[in-house]
Design a protein around this motif. Structure first.
Motif, PDB file in Angstrom:
ATOM      1  N   ARG A 178       0.816  -1.208   0.000  1.00 27.68           N
ATOM      2  CA  ARG A 178       0.000   0.000   0.000  1.00 27.68           C
ATOM      3  C   ARG A 178       0.853   1.264   0.000  1.00 27.68           C
ATOM      4  N   TYR A 179       2.118   1.153   0.454  1.00 22.98           N
ATOM      5  CA  TYR A 179       2.988   2.314   0.462  1.00 22.98           C
ATOM      6  C   TYR A 179       3.671   2.526  -0.888  1.00 22.98           C
ATOM      7  N   TYR A 180       3.619   1.540  -1.748  1.00 24.16           N
ATOM      8  CA  TYR A 180       4.340   1.631  -3.006  1.00 24.16           C
ATOM      9  C   TYR A 180       3.481   2.144  -4.154  1.00 24.16           C
ATOM     10  N   ASP A 181       2.204   2.414  -3.901  1.00 20.97           N
ATOM     11  CA  ASP A 181       1.356   2.842  -5.002  1.00 20.97           C
ATOM     12  C   ASP A 181       1.253   4.356  -5.092  1.00 20.97           C
ATOM     13  N   GLN A 182       2.089   5.066  -4.363  1.00 20.17           N
ATOM     14  CA  GLN A 182       2.038   6.523  -4.387  1.00 20.17           C
ATOM     15  C   GLN A 182       3.422   7.102  -4.672  1.00 20.17           C
ATOM     16  N   TRP A 183       3.487   7.883  -5.721  1.00 25.76           N
ATOM     17  CA  TRP A 183       4.732   8.564  -6.049  1.00 25.76           C
ATOM     18  C   TRP A 183       4.763   9.908  -5.341  1.00 25.76           C
ATOM     19  N   ARG A 184       5.918  10.251  -4.792  1.00 25.58           N
ATOM     20  CA  ARG A 184       6.080  11.505  -4.063  1.00 25.58           C
ATOM     21  C   ARG A 184       7.077  12.396  -4.786  1.00 25.58           C
ATOM     22  N   LEU A 185       6.759  13.673  -4.848  1.00 28.73           N
ATOM     23  CA  LEU A 185       7.622  14.641  -5.521  1.00 28.73           C
ATOM     24  C   LEU A 185       8.822  14.956  -4.635  1.00 28.73           C
ATOM     25  N   ARG A 186      10.036  14.780  -5.172  1.00 27.92           N
ATOM     26  CA  ARG A 186      11.265  14.996  -4.402  1.00 27.92           C
ATOM     27  C   ARG A 186      12.129  16.120  -4.974  1.00 27.92           C
ATOM     28  N   GLY A 187      11.873  16.541  -6.199  1.00 23.42           N
ATOM     29  CA  GLY A 187      12.687  17.596  -6.780  1.00 23.42           C
ATOM     30  C   GLY A 187      12.192  17.987  -8.154  1.00 23.42           C
ATOM     31  N   CYS A 188      12.730  19.082  -8.683  1.00 24.11           N
ATOM     32  CA  CYS A 188      12.283  19.589  -9.983  1.00 24.11           C
ATOM     33  C   CYS A 188      13.394  20.433 -10.595  1.00 24.11           C
ATOM     34  N   ASP A 189      13.667  20.202 -11.882  1.00 26.20           N
ATOM     35  CA  ASP A 189      14.632  21.026 -12.604  1.00 26.20           C
ATOM     36  C   ASP A 189      14.509  20.748 -14.090  1.00 26.20           C
ATOM     37  N   GLY A 190      14.676  21.785 -14.900  1.00 28.79           N
ATOM     38  CA  GLY A 190      14.712  21.626 -16.348  1.00 28.79           C
ATOM     39  C   GLY A 190      13.487  20.968 -16.941  1.00 28.79           C
ATOM     40  N   GLY A 191      12.306  21.237 -16.396  1.00 24.42           N
ATOM     41  CA  GLY A 191      11.085  20.621 -16.913  1.00 24.42           C
ATOM     42  C   GLY A 191      10.918  19.168 -16.541  1.00 24.42           C
ATOM     43  N   LEU A 192      11.668  18.692 -15.550  1.00 26.98           N
ATOM     44  CA  LEU A 192      11.608  17.299 -15.114  1.00 26.98           C
ATOM     45  C   LEU A 192      11.261  17.233 -13.633  1.00 26.98           C
ATOM     46  N   LEU A 193      10.517  16.203 -13.239  1.00 27.49           N
ATOM     47  CA  LEU A 193      10.148  15.981 -11.853  1.00 27.49           C
ATOM     48  C   LEU A 193      10.864  14.733 -11.335  1.00 27.49           C
ATOM     49  N   LEU A 194      11.495  14.848 -10.179  1.00 24.63           N
ATOM     50  CA  LEU A 194      12.119  13.707  -9.524  1.00 24.63           C
ATOM     51  C   LEU A 194      11.114  13.123  -8.539  1.00 24.63           C
ATOM     52  N   LEU A 195      10.816  11.830  -8.689  1.00 26.70           N
ATOM     53  CA  LEU A 195       9.814  11.166  -7.879  1.00 26.70           C
ATOM     54  C   LEU A 195      10.419   9.975  -7.151  1.00 26.70           C
ATOM     55  N   ALA A 196       9.879   9.675  -5.983  1.00 27.21           N
ATOM     56  CA  ALA A 196      10.236   8.463  -5.248  1.00 27.21           C
ATOM     57  C   ALA A 196       8.939   7.745  -4.906  1.00 27.21           C
ATOM     58  N   ARG A 197       8.978   6.417  -5.015  1.00 28.11           N
ATOM     59  CA  ARG A 197       7.750   5.650  -4.827  1.00 28.11           C
ATOM     60  C   ARG A 197       7.655   5.083  -3.410  1.00 28.11           C
ATOM     61  N   GLY A 198       6.559   5.400  -2.740  1.00 24.16           N
ATOM     62  CA  GLY A 198       6.284   4.863  -1.422  1.00 24.16           C
ATOM     63  C   GLY A 198       7.185   5.416  -0.350  1.00 24.16           C
ATOM     64  N   ARG A 199       6.918   4.982   0.881  1.00 18.25           N
ATOM     65  CA  ARG A 199       7.688   5.480   2.013  1.00 18.25           C
ATOM     66  C   ARG A 199       9.118   4.954   1.991  1.00 18.25           C
ATOM     67  N   ALA A 200       9.322   3.740   1.511  1.00 25.55           N
ATOM     68  CA  ALA A 200      10.670   3.171   1.455  1.00 25.55           C
ATOM     69  C   ALA A 200      11.512   3.796   0.354  1.00 25.55           C
ATOM     70  N   ALA A 201      10.863   4.314  -0.701  1.00 20.20           N
ATOM     71  CA  ALA A 201      11.560   5.029  -1.772  1.00 20.20           C
ATOM     72  C   ALA A 201      12.665   4.200  -2.423  1.00 20.20           C
ATOM     73  N   VAL A 202      12.392   2.921  -2.648  1.00 19.35           N
ATOM     74  CA  VAL A 202      13.365   2.084  -3.357  1.00 19.35           C
ATOM     75  C   VAL A 202      13.364   2.411  -4.839  1.00 19.35           C
ATOM     76  N   GLU A 203      12.168   2.668  -5.404  1.00 18.28           N
ATOM     77  CA  GLU A 203      12.068   3.038  -6.812  1.00 18.28           C
ATOM     78  C   GLU A 203      12.045   4.549  -6.957  1.00 18.28           C
ATOM     79  N   LEU A 204      12.796   5.016  -7.930  1.00 16.62           N
ATOM     80  CA  LEU A 204      12.831   6.433  -8.272  1.00 16.62           C
ATOM     81  C   LEU A 204      12.407   6.591  -9.727  1.00 16.62           C
ATOM     82  N   ALA A 205      11.991   7.783 -10.075  1.00 16.59           N
ATOM     83  CA  ALA A 205      11.612   8.069 -11.463  1.00 16.59           C
ATOM     84  C   ALA A 205      11.877   9.537 -11.750  1.00 16.59           C
ATOM     85  N   VAL A 206      12.233   9.825 -12.988  1.00 16.48           N
ATOM     86  CA  VAL A 206      12.307  11.199 -13.475  1.00 16.48           C
ATOM     87  C   VAL A 206      11.255  11.320 -14.566  1.00 16.48           C
TER      88      VAL A 206
END
Length: 417
Positions: free
Chosen positions: A131-159
């Protein structure tokens, strides 16, 4: 008089001169000096098509950024996140987007700032924590890109590119996966070639950088890391970009070590050298800016509704270069925002070129005003945030990135180049 030579016939002709060296024979340093004399980004784009060597030099970050600084940043709007009392909240903070409608309404309406079209991936880790892995959280922003981390553990990242609705997914370094929830990140984009890097720090004891070019993590191994990183072991916020730099604020006002002076941890992403600088003067909020015209890193801070620009002197001391009183320069702010809406606090969000992006807000009211101040012309724009819920978490101005320079198809110069 120029000497003459006689040919086999009766006529005379001037002395032969050596042909000019071909463009490709010029060294990179000389080409760089030539490109820096060009007047604008359009001229740089044309020069980049001359040949591959010129295109390569034109993409050097120092040269490309110089031309980027001649253009007004294309602001789309502001992304505001809900605040939380927890360092790592269990649920994703809600997001709010305030459009700068006067700039690019099409981009604002077409972008996916609420991550609705973000491609899905299978969760990793403990199934019981799914249930904690189904939510992406915004962690940063630059150059028209968003840095995201998934869930509270934040093992998966995405740009994520919310304009193109494309994403690059990756995981934290393998050695970090048991404690990835305490890692802090920052993203820095390179408009010259549309690439990015994500810098991560774990307990501020070790650090690594992920590059979109290689799609891999590399550990940052520098002699100064062991000296400066432990100072920020208690830092609870993600980093912010400032040109070629990324930085973390110690936020001593929010910690038990409030008696300590505010410190700023800075990483030069070109040299991968860490450093620590102290805040020029106490204030409500601040950001770091990379301004070549002022010798590099500068500090933009707010104090009592004033915006201050601090630069380094020749003796390496912070000097107040400029100060703008918002209430004195703009009387309508004092009448409407200060008296009627009781707005008292100014939060500095970022600075690009000569523009300062900030928020005018009040502790007792949920709404606020987003301001854009040009420090050169002292002109101000206001974008109201009419939200009925307070958004006091991280806030990011979102810009359309500069288009990458075109690349020539081969080494041959273009006709007329």
């Amino acid at each position: 008089m120029e000497p003459w030579e006689r040919s086999g016939g009766c006529g005379v002709k001037g002395t032969k001169t050596s042909p000019a060296p071909p463009v490709a024979a010029l060294g990179d340093d000389l080409v760089g000096e030539i490109l820096l004399c060009l007047p604008d980004m359009a001229s740089l784009a044309s020069a980049a098509l001359a040949c591959k060597s010129w295109g390569r030099v034109a993409r050097v970050p120092a040269i490309f950024r110089r031309f980027g600084s001649l253009r007004r940043p294309q602001l789309v709007g502001f992304i505001l996140a809900e605040g939380s009392d927890m360092n790592v909240p269990y649920h994703r903070p809600n997001l709010c987007f305030i459009s700068a409608k006067s700039r690019d309404p099409d981009a604002a309406s077409a972008a996916d700032f609420f991550l609705e079209d973000l491609p899905d991936i299978d969760p990793a880790g403990d199934e019981g924590n799914r249930r904690y892995y189904d939510q992406w959280r915004l962690r940063g922003c630059d150059g028209g890109l968003l840095l995201l981390a998934r869930g509270r553990a934040a093992v998966e990242l995405a740009v994520y590119n919310p304009l193109a609705r494309t994403a690059i997914f990756f995981r934290v370094p393998t050695a970090w996966r048991d404690c990835s929830h305490v890692a802090r990140y920052a993203i820095v984009a390179d408009d010259a070639d549309a690439t990015f890097r994500v810098v991560g720090a774990l307990y501020f004891a070790c650090s690594a950088v992920f590059s979109s070019r290689t799609r891999e993590w590399d550990m940052i191994d520098s002699s100064d890391a062991s000296r400066v990183l432990p100072i920020f072991s208690g830092c609870q916020s993600d980093g912010m970009p400032a040109g070629r730099y990324v930085y973390w604020r110690s936020n001593t006002k929010k910690s038990q070590d409030y008696w300590n002076k505010e410190k700023i941890l800075v990483l030069d992403t070109e040299t991968m050298v860490w450093s620590v600088i102290r805040l020029a003067a106490p204030g409500e909020s601040y950001c770091i800016a990379d301004m070549a015209e002022h010798g590099g890193l500068c500090i933009v801070s707010s104090k009592e509704q004033c915006v201050q620009l601090w630069v380094r002197s020749s003796s390496d001391e912070w000097v107040l270069k400029k100060e703008v009183s918002l209430l004195k320069e703009f009387g309508y702010l004092k009448k409407q925002l200060r008296r009627e809406d009781w707005m008292k606090k100014v939060r500095i969000l970022a600075m690009k070129v000569s523009y300062v992006y900030m928020e005018f807000w009040s502790i007792s009211k949920p709404h606020s005003y987003l301001l854009v101040l040009n420090l050169n012309t002292i002109k101000l724009e206001i974008f109201p945030n009419k939200s009925t819920e307070p958004y006091r978490g991280p806030a990011f101005p979102f810009f359309i990135p500069l288009a990458p320079l075109p690349a020539p198809d081969d080494d041959k110069t273009l006709p007329g180049a």
